[in-house]
Design a protein around this motif. Structure first.
Motif: not given
Length: 124
Positions: A116-124, A85-90
């Motif tokens: 080192q981190g991994t990018q998560v991008t949630v589009s609306s 249930s990912l949201k753009p604010e995630d």
């Protein structure tokens, strides 16, 4: 030398799911807590979830409770973050971290080991 390597980030639509993995190496993690944190552009790094390596007890930030699940596979020395249930604010860079099991699980300053981190991008 502790090493934490994250994977599994990517681009997903709102309402979708992703599973992040954190492969840990360099020592035994008995007596440790493994945490996930995230940092959005222009914001402070914030606590997401943590798991006690020995007991499996879990802790979550209120913002992700009921949507994210942290787990660990002791044999593979891997920690997972299932995000539903990912949201753009995630949207953020997600970091895996490790510390000795004491103190406050959500305090990023107590974690000496970071991936080192991994990018998560949630589009609306």
């Amino acid at each position: 030398q502790v090493q934490l390597v994250e994977s599994g980030g990517g681009l997903v639509q709102a309402g979708g799911s992703l599973r992040l993995s954190c492969a840990a190496s360099g020592r035994t993690f008995s007596g440790y807590v493994m945490g996930w944190f995230r940092q959005a552009p222009g914001k402070e790094r914030e606590f997401v979830a943590a798991v006690n390596w020995n007991s499996g007890r879990t802790y979550y930030a209120d913002s992700v409770k009921g949507r994210f699940t942290i787990s660990r596979d002791n044999a593979k020395k891997t920690v997972y973050l299932q995000m539903n249930s990912l949201k753009p604010e995630d949207t953020a860079v997600y970091y895996c971290a490790a510390k000795i099991s004491s103190g406050v699980y959500g305090n990023k300053y107590e974690y000496p080991y970071w991936g080192q981190g991994t990018q998560v991008t949630v589009s609306s």
